[in-house]
Motif scaffolding. Structure first.
Motif, short mmCIF file in Angstrom:
data_model
loop_
_atom_site.label_atom_id
_atom_site.label_comp_id
_atom_site.label_asym_id
_atom_site.label_seq_id
_atom_site.Cartn_x
_atom_site.Cartn_y
_atom_site.Cartn_z
N PHE A 1 0.57 -1.31 0.22
CA PHE A 1 0.02 0.12 0.01
C PHE A 1 0.70 1.45 0.08
O PHE A 1 0.00 2.33 -0.21
N THR A 2 1.89 1.24 0.23
CA THR A 2 2.88 2.52 0.21
C THR A 2 3.84 2.39 -1.08
O THR A 2 4.14 1.52 -1.44
N ASN A 3 4.51 3.67 -1.13
CA ASN A 3 5.35 3.64 -2.30
C ASN A 3 6.79 3.90 -1.80
O ASN A 3 7.47 4.41 -2.73
N LEU A 4 6.93 3.57 -0.50
CA LEU A 4 8.33 3.86 0.17
C LEU A 4 9.06 2.70 0.03
O LEU A 4 8.44 1.46 0.33
N PRO A 5 10.48 2.86 -0.10
CA PRO A 5 11.25 1.77 0.01
C PRO A 5 11.05 1.26 1.40
O PRO A 5 10.94 2.00 2.15
N VAL A 6 11.28 -0.11 1.51
CA VAL A 6 11.34 -0.84 2.85
C VAL A 6 12.58 -1.55 3.44
O VAL A 6 13.00 -2.27 2.53
N ILE A 7 12.94 -1.12 4.44
CA ILE A 7 14.37 -2.03 4.97
C ILE A 7 14.03 -2.54 6.25
O ILE A 7 12.99 -2.15 7.10
N LEU A 8 14.50 -3.80 6.27
CA LEU A 8 14.18 -4.48 7.76
C LEU A 8 15.39 -4.56 8.59
O LEU A 8 16.58 -4.84 8.05
N ASP A 9 15.21 -4.48 9.86
CA ASP A 9 16.35 -4.53 10.90
C ASP A 9 16.08 -5.60 11.82
O ASP A 9 15.24 -5.46 12.88
N PRO A 10 16.49 -6.74 11.57
CA PRO A 10 16.14 -7.78 12.36
C PRO A 10 17.03 -7.75 13.71
O PRO A 10 16.76 -8.52 14.81
N SER A 11 17.95 -6.96 13.70
CA SER A 11 19.03 -7.04 15.07
C SER A 11 18.16 -6.48 16.20
O SER A 11 18.21 -7.19 17.07
N HIS A 12 17.61 -5.31 15.94
CA HIS A 12 16.93 -4.68 17.09
C HIS A 12 15.57 -5.38 17.50
O HIS A 12 15.32 -5.48 18.60
N ALA A 13 15.03 -6.07 16.31
CA ALA A 13 13.68 -6.89 16.76
C ALA A 13 14.18 -8.28 17.51
O ALA A 13 13.45 -8.37 18.66
N MET A 14 15.18 -8.85 17.12
CA MET A 14 15.55 -10.09 17.84
C MET A 14 16.18 -9.66 19.32
O MET A 14 15.73 -10.28 20.07
N GLY A 15 16.99 -8.85 19.18
CA GLY A 15 17.91 -8.71 20.52
C GLY A 15 18.82 -9.43 20.79
O GLY A 15 19.58 -9.33 21.99
N TYR A 16 19.03 -10.77 20.13
CA TYR A 16 19.91 -11.65 20.45
C TYR A 16 20.46 -12.14 19.31
O TYR A 16 19.72 -12.28 18.36
N ALA A 17 21.76 -12.27 18.83
CA ALA A 17 22.66 -12.39 17.86
C ALA A 17 22.23 -14.01 17.40
O ALA A 17 22.04 -13.96 16.19
N TYR A 18 21.74 -14.86 18.34
CA TYR A 18 21.56 -16.30 17.78
C TYR A 18 20.26 -16.34 16.50
O TYR A 18 20.16 -17.08 15.87
N GLY A 19 19.31 -15.18 16.70
CA GLY A 19 18.18 -15.57 15.93
C GLY A 19 18.31 -14.51 14.49
O GLY A 19 17.54 -14.63 13.58
N VAL A 20 19.41 -13.66 14.44
CA VAL A 20 19.61 -12.75 13.47
C VAL A 20 19.48 -13.06 12.35
O VAL A 20 19.11 -12.78 11.05
#
Ligand code: PEP
Ligand code: MN
Length: 333
Positions: free
Chosen positions: A256-275
């Motif tokens: 629905f938006t025309n903006l590029p999207v970047i994902l940051d799994p590091s801050h979401a997960m909070g633990y290196a093992y899942g990144v």
């Protein structure tokens, strides 16, 4: 409502019409564009010969919507690098949470060069949850990032924490990062609207998608068309992981938006093992970029120590991402 005025309409005329219909206005490089609240869609009293076209919108996701601009925006980062549009790039951005010293940031810059990563990330002004934690190196940190840009020909993304140093960040950064906690900061949003540089806007961890995109609208309606959205996890009832990466939200933003999207799994997960697993899942979604925190020695990192990949882990991750990007018709750059 979004209104395009004819290209010949002057600023004086545009401002007069804007006052008449209570709209914001900016020049998009071709014409003046007026934007009113979604529910205010009267053009009564406006000379129709001055109008080129208009769009009635059903919410205040307006300039960012596909209804207004069906194709994804192309964001140019300095010379030669673009994300979004039809580039089919998934751009990797990596570096430590914080700039800590010349030695540390130099090793990080060298990792970028070795891995073909074009953009180095690191914070100099850190929005910490505790006033007793490391708050970042400030201006000295920006200067170190500047040295890395010069020496290694890298683009630099760094965050603005508050209005006290927004001018310094604008001056030094190739891309200005507005962090999750600053997403609602009106002073920062309004200043970045006229910064003349691309902005990566992170989603506040308590913000709905509507609120998130409306924050972007503050900058779009101020004339900055180079806005990239970043999903970095929202707060849910779950406590085993730091946040919850909202991939459903990403699907919505892509649709629905025309903006590029970047994902940051590091801050979401909070633990290196899942990144790494999350980064692979994000890449498979065909997003425009990834932001991964990496550090030469995460154990001694001054912020976000538990989630940063060490450089061996980052190298292995990059190896695994290239074929995934290719499988969804994209190129990891
Ligand atoms: C960061 O990128 O280091 C950061 C502070 O991120 P966020 O604003 O998403 O918490
Ligand atoms: Mn961080």
């Amino acid at each position: 409502m979004i209104v395009h005025l004819h290209t010949a309409v002057s600023e004086a005329q545009a401002s007069q019409i804007a006052a008449q219909i209570q709209a914001l206005y900016f020049h998009d490089g071709q014409r003046y564009v007026l934007v009113t609240g979604a529910k205010d869609n009267s053009l009564e009293g406006v000379d129709s010969r001055l109008l080129e076209g208009h769009w009635i919108m059903d919410s205040d996701i307006q300039l960012a919507s596909r209804k207004y601009m069906p194709q994804k925006r192309t964001v140019r980062i300095g010379d030669g690098i673009t994300i979004g549009g039809d580039t089919d790039h998934t751009m990797m951005i990596t570096g430590p949470c914080s700039v800590e010293s010349l030695e540390q940031i130099e090793v990080c810059a060298q990792l970028c060069v070795e891995q073909g990563v074009k953009m180095l990330r690191a914070g100099a002004y850190k929005p910490r949850t505790s006033p007793y934690s490391f708050q970042g190196m400030g201006l000295e940190g920006l200067r170190l990032l500047d040295r890395m840009r010069e020496k290694y020909q890298l683009k630099v993304i760094t965050e603005v924490r508050d209005a006290t140093h927004v001018e310094d960040v604008i001056a030094f950064a190739d891309v200005i990062q507005i962090g999750a906690k600053a997403m609602y900061d009106q002073g920062i949003l309004r200043r970045c609207a006229s910064a003349g540089k691309p902005v990566l806007l992170k989603r506040g961890f308590g913000a709905t998608l509507q609120e998130f995109v409306q924050a972007a609208e503050f900058m779009l309606s101020g004339g900055n068309s180079d806005i990239v959205l970043c999903e970095r996890g929202i707060r849910t009832f779950e406590t085993k992981t730091r946040f919850t990466l909202d991939l459903c939200g990403v699907a919505y933003l892509k649709e629905f938006t025309n903006l590029p999207v970047i994902l940051d799994p590091s801050h979401a997960m909070g633990y290196a093992y899942g990144v790494a697993d999350l980064a692979r899942a994000c890449t498979a979604m065909g997003v425009d970029g990834l932001l991964i925190e990496s550090h030469p020695n995460p154990k001694v990192a001054k912020s976000d120590a538990s989630q940063q990949l060490d450089h061996a882990e980052f190298r292995a991750l990059m190896q695994s991402l290239h074929p995934i990007a290719a499988a969804v018709g994209r190129k990891m750059i």
